[in-house]
Enzyme design. Structure first.
Site, PDB file in Angstrom:
ATOM      1  N   GLY A  46      15.779 -17.878 -63.298  1.00 29.46           N
ATOM      2  CA  GLY A  46      14.460 -17.330 -63.601  1.00 29.46           C
ATOM      3  C   GLY A  46      13.548 -18.345 -64.262  1.00 29.46           C
ATOM      4  N   ASP A  47      12.266 -17.999 -64.314  1.00 30.76           N
ATOM      5  CA  ASP A  47      11.236 -18.809 -64.979  1.00 30.76           C
ATOM      6  C   ASP A  47      11.086 -20.191 -64.358  1.00 30.76           C
ATOM      7  OD1 ASP A  47      10.977 -16.668 -66.775  1.00 30.76           O
ATOM      8  OD2 ASP A  47      12.634 -17.439 -67.982  1.00 30.76           O
ATOM      9  N   LYS A  64       7.660 -19.321 -60.442  1.00 29.27           N
ATOM     10  CA  LYS A  64       7.351 -18.514 -59.243  1.00 29.27           C
ATOM     11  C   LYS A  64       5.902 -18.036 -59.268  1.00 29.27           C
ATOM     12  CE  LYS A  64      10.707 -15.763 -60.372  1.00 29.27           C
ATOM     13  NZ  LYS A  64      11.376 -16.521 -61.457  1.00 29.27           N
ATOM     14  N   GLY A  79       8.266 -12.278 -66.220  1.00 29.16           N
ATOM     15  CA  GLY A  79       7.109 -12.842 -66.911  1.00 29.16           C
ATOM     16  C   GLY A  79       6.675 -14.080 -66.160  1.00 29.16           C
ATOM     17  N   HIS A  80       5.523 -13.986 -65.507  1.00 26.47           N
ATOM     18  CA  HIS A  80       5.036 -15.105 -64.687  1.00 26.47           C
ATOM     19  C   HIS A  80       3.761 -15.667 -65.290  1.00 26.47           C
ATOM     20  CE1 HIS A  80       7.927 -13.744 -61.830  1.00 26.47           C
ATOM     21  NE2 HIS A  80       7.281 -12.645 -61.527  1.00 26.47           N
ATOM     22  N   ARG A  87      21.545   8.190 -57.630  1.00 23.26           N
ATOM     23  CA  ARG A  87      20.747   9.221 -56.959  1.00 23.26           C
ATOM     24  C   ARG A  87      20.228  10.288 -57.920  1.00 23.26           C
ATOM     25  NH1 ARG A  87      25.336   9.515 -52.493  1.00 23.26           N
ATOM     26  NH2 ARG A  87      26.443   9.514 -54.457  1.00 23.26           N
ATOM     27  N   GLN A 126      12.693 -12.550 -61.097  1.00 25.01           N
ATOM     28  CA  GLN A 126      14.007 -13.065 -61.509  1.00 25.01           C
ATOM     29  C   GLN A 126      14.484 -14.199 -60.583  1.00 25.01           C
ATOM     30  OE1 GLN A 126      13.641  -9.376 -61.458  1.00 25.01           O
ATOM     31  NE2 GLN A 126      12.771  -9.881 -63.418  1.00 25.01           N
ATOM     32  N   THR A 142      20.612  -9.431 -63.699  1.00 24.16           N
ATOM     33  CA  THR A 142      19.742  -8.270 -63.747  1.00 24.16           C
ATOM     34  C   THR A 142      20.315  -7.243 -62.757  1.00 24.16           C
ATOM     35  OG1 THR A 142      17.434  -7.543 -63.772  1.00 24.16           O
ATOM     36  CG2 THR A 142      18.064  -9.093 -62.014  1.00 24.16           C
ATOM     37  N   ARG A 179      14.322 -20.552 -74.512  1.00 24.37           N
ATOM     38  CA  ARG A 179      15.187 -20.629 -73.325  1.00 24.37           C
ATOM     39  C   ARG A 179      16.276 -21.673 -73.549  1.00 24.37           C
ATOM     40  NH1 ARG A 179       9.910 -20.740 -69.451  1.00 24.37           N
ATOM     41  NH2 ARG A 179       9.504 -18.509 -69.432  1.00 24.37           N
TER      42      ARG A 179
HETATM   43  P1  GDP Z   1       8.225 -17.572 -63.375  1.00 29.58           P
HETATM   44  O1  GDP Z   1       8.799 -16.430 -64.136  1.00 29.58           O
HETATM   45  O2  GDP Z   1       9.161 -18.140 -62.378  1.00 29.58           O
HETATM   46  O3  GDP Z   1       6.886 -17.242 -62.775  1.00 29.58           O
HETATM   47  O4  GDP Z   1       7.978 -18.743 -64.433  1.00 29.58           O
HETATM   48  P2  GDP Z   1       7.388 -18.642 -65.927  1.00 29.58           P
HETATM   49  O5  GDP Z   1       5.922 -18.450 -65.846  1.00 29.58           O
HETATM   50  O6  GDP Z   1       8.181 -17.676 -66.725  1.00 29.58           O
HETATM   51  O7  GDP Z   1       7.752 -20.082 -66.498  1.00 29.58           O
HETATM   52  C1  GDP Z   1       7.324 -21.239 -65.861  1.00 29.58           C
HETATM   53  C2  GDP Z   1       6.476 -22.071 -66.842  1.00 29.58           C
HETATM   54  O8  GDP Z   1       6.324 -23.371 -66.326  1.00 29.58           O
HETATM   55  C3  GDP Z   1       5.087 -21.546 -67.055  1.00 29.58           C
HETATM   56  O9  GDP Z   1       4.732 -21.790 -68.379  1.00 29.58           O
HETATM   57  C4  GDP Z   1       4.228 -22.391 -66.105  1.00 29.58           C
HETATM   58  O10 GDP Z   1       2.882 -22.521 -66.526  1.00 29.58           O
HETATM   59  C5  GDP Z   1       4.938 -23.697 -66.195  1.00 29.58           C
HETATM   60  N1  GDP Z   1       4.875 -24.553 -65.008  1.00 29.58           N
HETATM   61  C6  GDP Z   1       4.991 -24.207 -63.696  1.00 29.58           C
HETATM   62  N2  GDP Z   1       5.004 -25.303 -62.911  1.00 29.58           N
HETATM   63  C7  GDP Z   1       4.897 -26.379 -63.752  1.00 29.58           C
HETATM   64  C8  GDP Z   1       4.891 -27.791 -63.556  1.00 29.58           C
HETATM   65  O11 GDP Z   1       5.001 -28.300 -62.459  1.00 29.58           O
HETATM   66  N3  GDP Z   1       4.787 -28.564 -64.688  1.00 29.58           N
HETATM   67  C9  GDP Z   1       4.697 -28.042 -65.947  1.00 29.58           C
HETATM   68  N4  GDP Z   1       4.611 -28.846 -66.979  1.00 29.58           N
HETATM   69  N5  GDP Z   1       4.701 -26.714 -66.151  1.00 29.58           N
HETATM   70  C10 GDP Z   1       4.814 -25.890 -65.080  1.00 29.58           C
HETATM   71  P1  IMO Z   2      11.209 -13.974 -64.217  1.00 27.30           P
HETATM   72  O1  IMO Z   2      10.737 -13.152 -63.053  1.00 27.30           O
HETATM   73  C1  IMO Z   2      14.510 -15.025 -66.820  1.00 27.30           C
HETATM   74  C2  IMO Z   2      17.508 -11.946 -67.587  1.00 27.30           C
HETATM   75  C3  IMO Z   2      17.597 -11.435 -69.016  1.00 27.30           C
HETATM   76  C4  IMO Z   2      19.080 -11.097 -69.087  1.00 27.30           C
HETATM   77  C5  IMO Z   2      19.357 -10.548 -67.687  1.00 27.30           C
HETATM   78  C6  IMO Z   2      19.311  -9.016 -67.588  1.00 27.30           C
HETATM   79  O2  IMO Z   2      10.166 -14.252 -65.238  1.00 27.30           O
HETATM   80  O3  IMO Z   2      11.923 -15.200 -63.758  1.00 27.30           O
HETATM   81  P2  IMO Z   2      17.322  -7.249 -67.576  1.00 27.30           P
HETATM   82  O4  IMO Z   2      16.326  -6.910 -68.644  1.00 27.30           O
HETATM   83  O5  IMO Z   2      16.724  -7.664 -66.284  1.00 27.30           O
HETATM   84  O6  IMO Z   2      18.368  -6.187 -67.407  1.00 27.30           O
HETATM   85  O7  IMO Z   2      18.130  -8.533 -68.184  1.00 27.30           O
HETATM   86  O8  IMO Z   2      18.368 -11.103 -66.837  1.00 27.30           O
HETATM   87  N1  IMO Z   2      16.162 -11.859 -66.981  1.00 27.30           N
HETATM   88  C7  IMO Z   2      15.359 -12.914 -66.803  1.00 27.30           C
HETATM   89  N2  IMO Z   2      15.516 -14.194 -67.169  1.00 27.30           N
HETATM   90  N3  IMO Z   2      13.414 -14.650 -66.139  1.00 27.30           N
HETATM   91  C8  IMO Z   2      13.256 -13.365 -65.747  1.00 27.30           C
HETATM   92  O9  IMO Z   2      12.237 -12.980 -64.961  1.00 27.30           O
HETATM   93  C9  IMO Z   2      14.230 -12.419 -66.115  1.00 27.30           C
HETATM   94  N4  IMO Z   2      14.400 -11.093 -65.917  1.00 27.30           N
HETATM   95  C10 IMO Z   2      15.580 -10.765 -66.433  1.00 27.30           C
HETATM   96  O10 IMO Z   2      17.240 -12.426 -69.949  1.00 27.30           O
HETATM   97  O11 IMO Z   2      19.829 -12.267 -69.245  1.00 27.30           O
HETATM   98 MG    MG Z   3       9.277 -15.871 -66.088  1.00 28.83          MG
END
Ligand code: GDP
Ligand code: IMO
Ligand code: MG
Length: 447
Positions: free
Chosen positions: A26-27, A30, A54-55, A156, A237, A252, A318
């Site tokens: 994750g993170d 995306k 969280g995007h 269900r 995720q 998840t 993280r």
């Molecule tokens: P997601 O959940 O996959 O949408 O990712 P998150 O938003 O949770 O975390 C990604 C983080 O990386 C965010 O703070 C973005 O602004 C940042 N980000 C994405 N691409 C880049 C990159 O190429 N370089 C840097 N420095 N930050 C990036």
């Molecule tokens: P994005 O879309 C990172 C992780 C939680 C936990 C596990 C289960 O931003 O990448 P849940 O609340 O889904 O039952 O938690 O999954 N988790 C994530 N980790 N990015 C996420 O979303 C996540 N969504 C859930 O931290 O380990």
């Molecule tokens: Mg995220």
């Protein structure tokens, strides 16, 4: 496009659906990838997850943090869609919409599947108490009730968006689901019971506001594809958090992989032209569970601070580690990735030598692929290859040639390990801060 058809002629030739999935835990970025590619499609559909996601999207220097809403909501002319596979917390949904609209975004185009399940306050309570009872074995969930809501769906006994429009059915379902939950909450967890009337009223307060958004989103999306329009599915995720393919039970409760996106949107796999894996140039994870390349020293701290690696939803720091080629190859296999979008290469600038995990060692045995047994994965020690780093600022690079030679070599090795082509490299958080190798926007338009 409609063609005059003969009998036996293939009818779904328009493959303008593209799917985005996280390749790690994750993170990966995306939200940013969706924002870039989503600017050139007609629909962006979120197929799984809920407000556990969280995007972050940075538009003109302004930062937006999206949770339940697809990142496409920020793009004019795109229709954002919440698919049937999503679990919807109505309170969180409208808070998010209000927050965005107060900043000038237009959320009126949003469409929500009538089959999506609803997260109730009791799901959140159960999420929290079960975590507490797990003690040392806790998953480290986001506490948003996601797991208990998906459990009701599979059991269900869930409540769906469409139930809001039939009050007597809604009441029956709330009664049914609370009967066993209240027993559990009161007798096992020593918590107060939820009242049926209060819960029915809780759900109904959102009915009139959500009504104009609700539709058969599978029909909407497939008709759009029939008309030659393009659809992007934005998985929440990531693969390693997939309930089937991830590091179970530290996952998840949905299927955040390409196959899951088909199920969660009602778009068949034959309509997908591109499956794009989003992967960081290193690795992060929030919550508990195995993570072979995790760093516990100052290098981990360096990645966390330089990469601003703090959760969007829970603000947790993280866990950080080096790039894991075994995870990358596994994710390519599970999702059938056609392309990779490698993010955050800029964060590695200034590191003298960058370790990259190319295989694992478990009790003296080498694993070139993901170990089949969870115990082996828990004991996996990374086998590292050391790659020379670079010191030049790469945030201004827009073509591969503009990257320093060592950064180019780093990316070439990552591509080999991923086993599929790298099409984009992120060199900064901004919308435009990318090296483009294959312009997928042009490819999608050609479909
Ligand atoms: P997601 O959940 O996959 O949408 O990712 P998150 O938003 O949770 O975390 C990604 C983080 O990386 C965010 O703070 C973005 O602004 C940042 N980000 C994405 N691409 C880049 C990159 O190429 N370089 C840097 N420095 N930050 C990036
Ligand atoms: P994005 O879309 C990172 C992780 C939680 C936990 C596990 C289960 O931003 O990448 P849940 O609340 O889904 O039952 O938690 O999954 N988790 C994530 N980790 N990015 C996420 O979303 C996540 N969504 C859930 O931290 O380990
Ligand atoms: Mg995220």
């Amino acid at each position: 496009m409609h063609h005059p058809c003969r009998l036996g002629e293939r009818k779904n030739e328009n493959m303008a659906a593209i799917v985005i999935n996280g390749a790690q835990w994750g993170d990966e970025g995306k939200g940013k990838a969706t924002d870039i590619l989503g600017g050139h499609v007609d629909f962006v559909c979120k197929p799984n997850g809920g407000n556990n996601a969280g995007h972050t999207v940075v538009v003109n220097g302004e930062k937006y943090e999206l949770k339940l809403l697809p990142a496409g909501i920020l793009t004019p002319n795109v229709t954002p869609v919440i698919g049937n596979g999503v679990v919807v917390n109505l309170e969180a949904l409208f808070q998010e919409i209000d927050g965005l609209e107060s900043r000038g975004a237009d959320c009126s185009r949003l469409r929500i599947s009538s089959n999506a399940h609803l997260v109730g306050p009791y799901h959140q309570t159960i999420d929290k108490v079960t975590e507490r009872f797990l003690g040392k074995r806790a998953i480290g969930t986001t506490g948003r009730g996601i797991g208990p809501c998906y459990a009701d769906k599979v059991n269900r006994i869930g409540i769906r968006v469409q139930d809001l429009f039939d009050e007597s059915i809604l009441r029956q379902k709330v009664e049914g689901t609370l009967r066993s939950k209240n027993e559990l909450l009161v007798k096992l967890y020593n918590r107060p019971a939820f009242d049926v009337d209060e819960m029915v009223d809780y759900f109904l307060q959102y009915r009139d506001r959500i009504a104009p958004m609700v539709c058969d989103t599978s029909l909407l999306l497939n008709q759009a594809l029939d008309e030659g329009k393009s659809v992007l599915m934005e998985g929440g995720q990531a693969t390693m958090l997939d309930v089937d393919h991830g590091t179970y039970p530290f996952v998840t409760s949905s299927n955040p992989s390409a196959g899951g996106a088909c199920v969660g949107s009602g778009i068949g796999p034959t309509r997908i032209s591109h499956a794009v894996g989003i992967i960081k140039a290193y690795t992060t994870r929030v919550g508990a569970g195995p993570f072979p390349t995790e760093l516990f020293d100052e290098s981990g701290e360096y990645l966390r601070e330089t990469g601003h690696e703090y959760g969007v939803v829970t603000k947790r720091p993280r866990r950080c580690g080096w790039f894991d080629g075994v995870v990358a190859e596994y994710a390519t296999r599970i999702n059938g990735f056609t392309d990779m979008f490698v993010t955050k290469l800029d964060v590695l600038t200034g590191i003298k030598e960058i370790p990259v995990c190319v295989a694992y060692e478990v009790d003296g045995k080498r694993f070139d692929h993901m170990p089949e047994s969870q115990s082996d994965f828990h004991h996996a020690k990374p086998i590292y290859e050391m790659l020379p780093g670079w010191t030049e600022d790469i945030t201004g690079a827009r073509t591969f040639d503009e990257l320093p030679e060592n950064a180019q070599n780093y990316m070439k090795r990552l591509e080999e390990l991923c086993g599929t082509r790298v099409s984009y490299i992120g060199v900064g958080p901004g919308r435009d801060e990318n090296v483009v190798i294959n312009d997928l926007v042009a490819e999608i338009k050609g479909c």
